[in-house]
Enzyme design. Structure first.
Site, mmCIF file in Angstrom:
data_model
loop_
_atom_site.group_PDB
_atom_site.id
_atom_site.type_symbol
_atom_site.label_atom_id
_atom_site.label_comp_id
_atom_site.label_asym_id
_atom_site.label_seq_id
_atom_site.Cartn_x
_atom_site.Cartn_y
_atom_site.Cartn_z
ATOM 1 N N ARG A 18 10.425 -10.942 8.047
ATOM 2 C CA ARG A 18 10.675 -9.887 7.056
ATOM 3 C C ARG A 18 9.361 -9.578 6.339
ATOM 4 O O ARG A 18 8.968 -10.277 5.412
ATOM 5 C CB ARG A 18 11.744 -10.329 6.052
ATOM 6 C CG ARG A 18 12.259 -9.207 5.149
ATOM 7 C CD ARG A 18 13.271 -9.738 4.151
ATOM 8 N NE ARG A 18 13.932 -8.676 3.416
ATOM 9 C CZ ARG A 18 15.039 -8.056 3.802
ATOM 10 N NH1 ARG A 18 15.626 -8.395 4.944
ATOM 11 N NH2 ARG A 18 15.575 -7.092 3.077
ATOM 12 N N ARG B 40 7.040 -7.449 3.918
ATOM 13 C CA ARG B 40 7.114 -6.565 2.764
ATOM 14 C C ARG B 40 5.742 -6.488 2.101
ATOM 15 O O ARG B 40 4.986 -7.467 2.083
ATOM 16 C CB ARG B 40 8.136 -7.084 1.742
ATOM 17 C CG ARG B 40 9.588 -7.002 2.222
ATOM 18 C CD ARG B 40 10.022 -5.567 2.412
ATOM 19 N NE ARG B 40 11.416 -5.410 2.765
ATOM 20 C CZ ARG B 40 11.883 -5.341 4.007
ATOM 21 N NH1 ARG B 40 11.030 -5.464 5.030
ATOM 22 N NH2 ARG B 40 13.160 -5.162 4.259
ATOM 23 N N CYS C 293 11.117 3.849 -1.941
ATOM 24 C CA CYS C 293 10.049 4.744 -1.488
ATOM 25 C C CYS C 293 10.619 6.142 -1.316
ATOM 26 O O CYS C 293 11.593 6.340 -0.598
ATOM 27 C CB CYS C 293 9.480 4.251 -0.164
ATOM 28 S SG CYS C 293 8.260 5.366 0.565
ATOM 29 N N GLU D 231 7.228 -4.182 -5.215
ATOM 30 C CA GLU D 231 7.565 -4.604 -3.846
ATOM 31 C C GLU D 231 8.161 -3.442 -3.095
ATOM 32 O O GLU D 231 8.903 -2.629 -3.660
ATOM 33 C CB GLU D 231 8.551 -5.776 -3.917
ATOM 34 C CG GLU D 231 8.993 -6.321 -2.563
ATOM 35 C CD GLU D 231 10.263 -5.658 -2.031
ATOM 36 O OE1 GLU D 231 10.592 -5.899 -0.853
ATOM 37 O OE2 GLU D 231 10.907 -4.889 -2.773
#
Length: 426
Positions: free
Chosen positions: A235, A237, A144, A191
């Site tokens: 986690r 995502r 990102c 992802e």
């Protein structure tokens, strides 16, 4: 009479590989393999994982040579191949890979050898999109980066058209977009971290959706998925999937177990049942003493520092501090900085002992990688790689629900002709 499992696996392997190839793979000399095959000495049970791994490699190579793959995909920003592994589990054939980090490419090459493996290129930024092989699915865990919003807003205000080049150039997402534009795959999976949704007050994600939907013309779906459904790790995502045409894709088709595994399921076992992996040997676990190698236990100085640091922040009313994990725990998110002090996941070893870090093998398990996955890099690099990776079973499950729609689109293409032409400014 049924053959003992190791000898049976050895004989299966001999149908595909020479004695020398088997000896090299399991780390023994050729005379030893010959004695096992003749029955002069027993084939050790500890070699079962290595022999199964060799057979799997042979199966992948045969499948690739025969052209039996159900779909072709490319693996961008590949890391150590976690997304790839999930899609290979459903019959996919990787035809192109890009990863810029030298340590990651070392691990990647170690785990995806042969079988028609294409050349693994480095940085995708300078690579011409036209030279990317044709593929059905594009995969990418792109980093990102900040997006330029001002130019887009100004052009919108003036009523002028613009393309994704103007909006996203200078970011790595641009390289995903330009390859999709040039090659028009049937589908893609991207992802990223959950915070992509809120980055720059949501404007970054709006640009991504605008590019994929409006500029490139794909049907787009996204969802935040927590890896703890499949491994003992919290986690979250975001998964973004897109299709070249209209589909009946629905996230409701996901099979997410309500109760995932707990930490004890991935820890080294000290009761004598920990498998001996020829590629690990005693690097992480001392099989003679039946214990995790002592170097993973925190030093007295580090443990004192972490306790004092946590106490300081508790006194200030903050929640910062280490995360103690127990066999029945679901851990915090493993990060790429884990090699520094291991503070987000410390394994409890009883009151008499200081806690310890997870070993790299346990980190691999925490991310859903099988024990056949090789770790050829230093512990520091391994921690970084697993901290940056994906929970592989999540990718495998998303691939499962994507595949029927990919096959439908490919069948329609065969029936009605070539891919729909892209016009950015139509």
């Amino acid at each position: 009479m049924t053959l003992a499992a190791p000898l049976n696996l050895l004989r299966q392997a001999r149908a595909r590989f020479t004695q020398r190839e088997i000896a090299t793979h399991v780390g023994k000399d050729i005379k030893t393999v010959r004695r096992w095959e003749k029955g002069e000495t027993p084939c050790p049970s500890m070699l079962e994982p290595a022999l199964r791994d060799l057979l799997q490699q042979g199966a992948r190579a045969t499948s690739g040579a025969a052209g039996d793959a159900q779909f072709r995909f490319i693996d961008l920003f590949a890391g150590i191949g976690g997304i790839r592994m999930g899609f290979e589990a459903h019959g996919g054939d990787c035809v192109f890979t890009s990863e810029w980090n030298d340590f990651s490419t070392k691990t990647y090459r170690e785990n995806y050898p042969g079988g028609g493996e294409p050349a693994l290129i480095g940085d995708i930024v300078a690579f011409p999109a036209e030279e990317v092989p044709s593929h059905d699915v594009l995969l990418g865990g792109f980093p990102c980066q900040p997006f330029s919003i001002a130019g887009v807003s100004k052009k919108n205000a003036l009523g002028r058209p613009h393309g994704f080049e103007c909006t996203t150039q200078g970011t790595l997402f641009f390289d995903v977009a330009r390859i999709i534009a040039a090659k028009r795959p049937a589908a893609f999976l991207l992802e990223n971290v959950k915070n992509l949704l809120s980055h720059d007050k949501g404007r970054t994600f709006d640009v991504i959706l605008q590019t994929l939907r409006d500029e490139l013309g794909y049907e787009v779906h996204y969802r935040v998925i927590d890896g703890q459904h499949f491994t003992p790790q919290h986690r979250e995502r975001i998964i973004i999937v897109g299709f070249r045409g209209e589909t009946g894709f629905s996230w409701d088709d996901l099979r997410l177990p309500e109760q995932g595994p707990r930490l004890g399921s991935i820890l080294h076992r000290t009761d004598g049942s920990e498998p001996v992996l020829p590629w690990d040997h005693d690097r992480f676990f001392d099989h003679t003493a039946q214990r995790v190698q002592p170097k993973y236990t925190l030093t007295p100085n580090l443990w004192t520092y972490l306790q004092n640091y946590a106490a300081k922040h508790r006194a200030a009313g903050n929640g910062f501090g280490f995360g103690m994990a127990y066999p029945d725990s679901v851990t915090r998110t493993l990060s790429a900085r884990y090699h520094k002090d291991g503070s987000e996941i410390l394994v409890y070893q009883g009151e008499a002992l200081r806690p310890r870090r997870l070993t790299p093998r346990e980190c691999a398990r925490l991310m859903g990688f099988p024990d056949t996955f090789r770790i050829p890099v230093s512990d520091t690099q391994a921690y970084r790689q697993f901290g940056n990776s994906v929970v592989m079973p999540v990718m495998r499950e998303v691939a499962r629900i994507m595949l029927p729609h990919v096959q439908t689109l490919l069948a329609e293409e065969t029936r009605y002709g070539s891919k729909q032409a892209l016009s950015l400014y139509a």
